[in-house]
Design a protein around this motif. Structure first.
Motif, short mmCIF file in Angstrom:
data_model
loop_
_atom_site.label_atom_id
_atom_site.label_comp_id
_atom_site.label_asym_id
_atom_site.label_seq_id
_atom_site.Cartn_x
_atom_site.Cartn_y
_atom_site.Cartn_z
N ARG A 20 -4.37 -0.56 -3.79
CA ARG A 20 -3.38 -0.01 -4.62
C ARG A 20 -3.14 -1.01 -5.59
O ARG A 20 -3.02 -0.96 -6.80
CB ARG A 20 -2.26 0.66 -4.04
CG ARG A 20 -1.20 0.94 -5.19
CD ARG A 20 -0.09 1.19 -4.36
NE ARG A 20 1.11 1.90 -4.97
CZ ARG A 20 2.53 1.83 -4.50
NH1 ARG A 20 2.71 0.90 -3.58
NH2 ARG A 20 3.29 2.67 -5.19
N LEU A 31 -0.86 4.85 0.12
CA LEU A 31 -1.54 6.13 0.82
C LEU A 31 -1.78 5.77 2.21
O LEU A 31 -2.05 4.52 2.55
CB LEU A 31 -2.87 6.41 0.17
CG LEU A 31 -2.60 6.71 -1.39
CD1 LEU A 31 -3.92 7.07 -1.73
CD2 LEU A 31 -1.61 7.99 -1.47
N LEU A 66 6.11 7.08 -0.75
CA LEU A 66 5.29 8.16 -0.78
C LEU A 66 6.33 9.44 -0.91
O LEU A 66 6.24 10.12 -1.82
CB LEU A 66 4.28 8.12 0.13
CG LEU A 66 3.35 9.38 0.08
CD1 LEU A 66 2.37 9.37 -1.30
CD2 LEU A 66 2.45 9.48 1.39
N SER A 71 -9.18 9.91 4.70
CA SER A 71 -9.39 9.26 3.64
C SER A 71 -10.59 8.68 3.30
O SER A 71 -11.41 8.15 3.92
CB SER A 71 -8.13 8.00 3.67
OG SER A 71 -8.53 7.07 4.54
N ASP A 130 1.00 -1.17 -0.04
CA ASP A 130 0.00 -0.06 0.17
C ASP A 130 0.92 1.20 -0.09
O ASP A 130 2.07 1.24 0.32
CB ASP A 130 -0.80 -0.24 1.12
CG ASP A 130 -1.97 -1.19 1.15
OD1 ASP A 130 -2.67 -1.24 0.09
OD2 ASP A 130 -1.97 -1.95 2.06
N GLU A 161 -0.82 12.89 -3.97
CA GLU A 161 0.76 13.05 -4.03
C GLU A 161 1.17 14.68 -4.32
O GLU A 161 1.54 15.16 -3.75
CB GLU A 161 1.36 12.26 -5.05
CG GLU A 161 1.50 10.71 -4.57
CD GLU A 161 1.89 9.79 -5.67
OE1 GLU A 161 2.14 10.17 -6.80
OE2 GLU A 161 2.01 8.66 -5.12
N TYR A 178 -8.87 4.85 -9.08
CA TYR A 178 -8.05 4.90 -7.65
C TYR A 178 -6.59 5.39 -7.86
O TYR A 178 -6.04 6.21 -7.34
CB TYR A 178 -7.90 3.46 -7.52
CG TYR A 178 -6.86 3.27 -6.11
CD1 TYR A 178 -7.54 3.56 -4.95
CD2 TYR A 178 -5.47 3.38 -6.31
CE1 TYR A 178 -6.86 3.26 -3.72
CE2 TYR A 178 -4.95 3.39 -4.76
CZ TYR A 178 -5.49 3.38 -3.53
OH TYR A 178 -4.74 3.36 -2.50
N LEU A 179 -5.92 5.33 -9.13
CA LEU A 179 -4.73 5.79 -9.48
C LEU A 179 -4.70 7.23 -9.68
O LEU A 179 -3.66 7.99 -9.33
CB LEU A 179 -4.09 4.97 -10.68
CG LEU A 179 -3.72 3.56 -10.55
CD1 LEU A 179 -3.09 2.76 -11.81
CD2 LEU A 179 -2.84 3.40 -9.34
N TYR A 231 -6.66 9.17 -8.06
CA TYR A 231 -6.68 9.74 -6.69
C TYR A 231 -5.49 9.76 -6.11
O TYR A 231 -5.14 10.86 -5.28
CB TYR A 231 -7.62 8.61 -6.00
CG TYR A 231 -7.83 9.14 -4.57
CD1 TYR A 231 -8.90 10.25 -4.25
CD2 TYR A 231 -7.11 8.89 -3.45
CE1 TYR A 231 -8.68 10.95 -2.96
CE2 TYR A 231 -6.88 9.51 -2.07
CZ TYR A 231 -7.83 10.46 -1.78
OH TYR A 231 -7.77 10.70 -0.61
N GLU A 232 -4.59 8.81 -6.31
CA GLU A 232 -3.07 8.70 -5.64
C GLU A 232 -2.47 9.65 -6.24
O GLU A 232 -1.68 10.34 -5.40
CB GLU A 232 -2.76 7.39 -5.92
CG GLU A 232 -1.70 6.79 -5.58
CD GLU A 232 -1.10 5.42 -5.99
OE1 GLU A 232 -1.33 4.61 -5.39
OE2 GLU A 232 -0.06 5.36 -6.72
N GLU A 233 -2.63 10.05 -7.54
CA GLU A 233 -1.65 11.13 -8.22
C GLU A 233 -2.19 12.52 -7.57
O GLU A 233 -1.17 13.04 -7.26
CB GLU A 233 -1.94 11.09 -9.77
CG GLU A 233 -0.94 11.76 -10.41
CD GLU A 233 -1.20 11.61 -12.03
OE1 GLU A 233 -2.30 11.33 -12.50
OE2 GLU A 233 -0.06 11.32 -12.48
N VAL A 283 -9.79 3.96 -0.39
CA VAL A 283 -8.51 4.00 -0.02
C VAL A 283 -8.14 2.88 1.25
O VAL A 283 -8.53 3.20 2.35
CB VAL A 283 -7.92 5.25 0.51
CG1 VAL A 283 -6.36 5.16 0.97
CG2 VAL A 283 -7.92 6.26 -0.69
#
Ligand code: ADP
Ligand code: MG
Length: 688
Positions: A192, A177, A674, A183, A175, A222, A214-215, A217-219, A187
């Motif tokens: 991930r 995040l 991260l 959150s 994982d 960050e 999801y990706l 969101y992750e981007e 998540v």
């Protein structure tokens, strides 16, 4: 799985492949796993040519009869070919992609994906993408396939194979995040790994979309976290507090030849407040073209002078720097004439063409100059300041991160200057929250009174003599002036001056008795200044130019702008160009000339509908994505892979989550991956 492990640990990667991968910046296992498919193709949906219906289509066939047609205007190349399968044949066409003529092996079969449509009297497949049938693996019964982009010598299939080798390990992707406060539900542990798996090996479009979300969101998380952390770091920097000199500012404002708009007042006030603090201001002054940002910046510069500190104003072109210099000189001269005892800024211009640079630089170093206005020439190491406390960057998106940094490092040791960036390309809110999350923003959303609306019209070139020339004559008869913008043709051997010269000749013949001037990038700075000056003084009535006039130039008597080949420009650029007119008290017009093939683009239609830069920026973001709009990204420093910045819900969620996490920045130590991933974003917006 260790995402930070070197790429050579991936099964199937020998030393040679490893080297090739590293050359395209794929250095770790994680880099490869994050190489997401360019598109997904559903090859099962391929149809026979005989069964084609208009719309998006996939067909499977061989291509032949490839040839290039150059249109008479030479600006457009058309590549044509014929695609055949066992049921029939159709024509295919690409615009301005001449390499297509040599791309194909006529003996092999390809999948072609494009729009099947009726054009110029017959059906055709327009601008299809193509994939070798052989490369679409047959055993994949689903037929729903990820398509990777080739990267230099590395073929799409190579990526596919390597990722396939990693497939059994996907479940072990750790994982990334934090599952911290704030959150969203999706998540969660394992999410991930699942998202990455679904992105590379989806069986349905829905699965691919789930992975993408999801990706994305992750981007966003960050990006936003990086901005927040920068903001916190910037708060630890020291700057020189510049005291608000109310009396002085009031006198200055009263001496202006006009009244400030309320928006200008508010912005100036926000800036002056900020500069009183001992941490550096990092503020963006946004305002549509012509909203009067310069004077707001000048007030702040005058205040720095009053505090006995220096200011630097950086502009992207010599024309613009010169213009700022001249208008500020008039302003400050009239001020010192009125109030003999006031200390108004001593100003200087520093561009590539400035004579006696060395002497000027000495004066700057000794603190004899209060406000230096300049171009890139300001950034060289030998330009040193005695006490730089305030930097203004005009049209900030035209400068890269590195250039900005160079300027900011010129302040006295252990301090960072207050920074005011200005832009007439408004930044949509969604971008503000993400990329520019650590900036304070002042908005000048009000034009000075008396401005006339600008009428915009799309006009096919063939109608010029009927619909344009009479209007030009009318305007010239009233003693007004015209800009005529020519497209630069980006071909190696063309001289950028050629189209400008030709067009100028043509206009001279068409409008005898009128002075036609030329302006282009190949001219020396002093030549350019000379022409601009003649235009400003109405010694030239029609100015034929490349986009060098794009930013900031101010000639209020010019009330018409004609933009040739308007389809070749981005929306932001068109809006900037249009902003050259409508600066006086006369109605103005803008003509967007097209070569007239096909329907005008959405960009041009939006230009016709709106003169609101903020609205156009939102539209631009939707049409093009952020990639091409903002400077840093033009320099390849920020490249959003997945996220779509019009996805406001996802942005809001990520922003909330990142804010919560950033409350305790030391927690980042527990998330080494991260931390390493956000470093690249942090470099974008830091003041350090
Ligand atoms: P931009 O925001 O595009 O940089 P400028 O600062 O160049 O705009 O201002 C455009 C023009 O408007 C200049 O000629 C400037 O002198 C004038 N101007 C600025 N503020 C006002 C105002 N409050 N009232 C009238 N004219 C103004
Ligand atoms: Mg400006």
């Amino acid at each position: 799985m260790d995402m930070l492990a070197p790429i050579k640990e991936v099964k199937g990667v020998g030393p040679k492949t490893a080297e090739a991968l590293e050359r395209v910046n794929l250095k770790t296992v994680g880099d490869l796993i994050y190489l997401l498919p360019r598109v997904y193709e559903n090859y099962q949906a391929a149809v026979d040519i005989a069964d084609l219906r208009p719309g998006k289509a996939i067909i499977k066939g061989k291509i032949s009869d490839l040839h290039i047609i150059r249109t008479s205007r030479k600006r457009l190349t058309i590549t044509q070919g014929v695609i055949r399968d066992h049921t029939g044949a159709i024509r295919t066409v690409w615009f301005n992609q001449p390499y297509r003529a040599k791309q194909f092996d006529e003996k092999r079969e390809y999948y072609f994906t494009g729009r099947y449509e009726f054009k110029n009297g017959r059906y055709q497949l327009t601008s299809p993408s193509a994939t070798l049938v052989q490369d679409v693996e047959k055993e994949d019964v689903a037929g729903f396939q990820p398509i990777y982009s080739a990267k230099s010598s590395l073929k799409p299939q190579t990526f596919r194979k390597l990722l396939d080798n990693l497939r059994p390990d996907f479940a072990k992707i750790p994982d990334l995040l934090p599952f911290s406060e704030g959150s969203p539900d999706f998540v969660k542990p394992g999410a991930r790994a699942e998202a990455l798996y679904l992105s590379h090996f989806p069986e349905t479009p829905e699965e691919a979309e789930k992975g993408r979300k999801y990706l994305a969101y992750e981007e966003l998380f960050e990006l936003i976290l990086a901005a927040k952390l920068n903001q916190q770091e910037n708060l630890r920097l020291k700057s020189i507090p510049l005291t608000f000199q109310q009396d002085f500012i009031q006198k200055l404002v009263k001496s202006l030849p006009f009244q400030l708009t309320n928006a200008q007042r508010r912005a100036a006030w926000e800036i002056l407040q900020d500069m009183e603090r001992g941490v550096p201001m990092n503020r963006l002054l946004q305002g549509d073209v012509g909203s009067g940002k310069t004077i707001v910046a000048a007030l702040a510069a005058a205040e720095a002078t009053q505090n006995n500190y220096q200011t630097a104003l950086l502009a992207p072109t010599a024309i613009l720097a010169t213009q700022h210099f001249e208008s500020l000189q008039i302003l400050f001269d009239s001020l010192s004439n009125k109030f003999k005892h006031l200390r108004v800024p001593r100003i200087a211009l520093l561009t590539g063409a400035t004579p006696h640079k060395k002497m000027l630089k000495n004066l700057i170093k000794e603190g004899e100059i209060d406000l230096v206005i300049g171009t890139h020439a300001l950034l060289t190491d030998d330009t040193e300041f005695q006490s730089l406390a305030f930097c203004i960057i005009d049209e900030q998106h035209r400068f890269g991160v590195g250039q900005r940094q160079k300027l900011l490092l010129k302040s006295p040791d252990n301090t960072a200057p207050h920074l005011l960036s200005m832009t007439a390309t408004p930044i949509p809110r969604s971008l503000q929250l993400t990329i520019f999350g650590d900036l304070d923003v002042s908005i000048v959303n009000e034009l000075p009174p008396g401005r006339q609306p600008i009428t915009t019209k799309i006009l096919p070139e063939v109608q010029q003599s009927e619909d344009l020339y009479p209007k030009m004559r009318e305007l010239l008869a009233k003693g007004q002036q015209i800009y005529w913008i020519c497209q630069i043709i980006e071909e190696k051997n063309t001289n950028t001056a050629t189209p400008v010269k030709k067009q100028a000749e043509k206009l001279k013949k068409l409008f005898p008795g009128v002075q036609v001037g030329m302006l282009h990038g190949k001219m020396k700075a002093d030549e350019k200044d000379h022409i601009m000056d003649d235009f400003a003084k109405n010694k030239i009535q029609i100015l034929v130019s490349t986009t060098v006039v794009e930013v900031g130039v101010n000639v209020p008597n010019a009330n018409m702008i004609v933009i040739q080949d308007a389809e070749g420009y981005g929306l932001a650029q068109l809006h900037q160009l249009r902003g050259r007119v409508g600066r006086g008290d006369q109605p103005a017009s803008c003509f967007l000339l097209t070569t007239g093939e096909g329907k005008p683009s959405r960009r041009l239609r939006e230009m016709e509908k709106s003169t609101d830069g903020f609205h156009l920026a939102e539209v631009d973001l939707k049409i093009r994505g952020p990639g091409e709009i903002y400077g840093a990204m033009q320099h390849g420093e920020l490249d959003l892979q997945v996220a779509n910045l019009s996805d406001t819900e996802l942005i809001a969620a990520a922003s909330h989550h990142a804010s919560e996490f950033a409350r305790n920045p030391e927690n980042l130590q527990n998330y080494p991956e991260l931390a390493s991933r956000i470093r690249k974003y942090q470099q974008l917006t830091t003041l350090n």
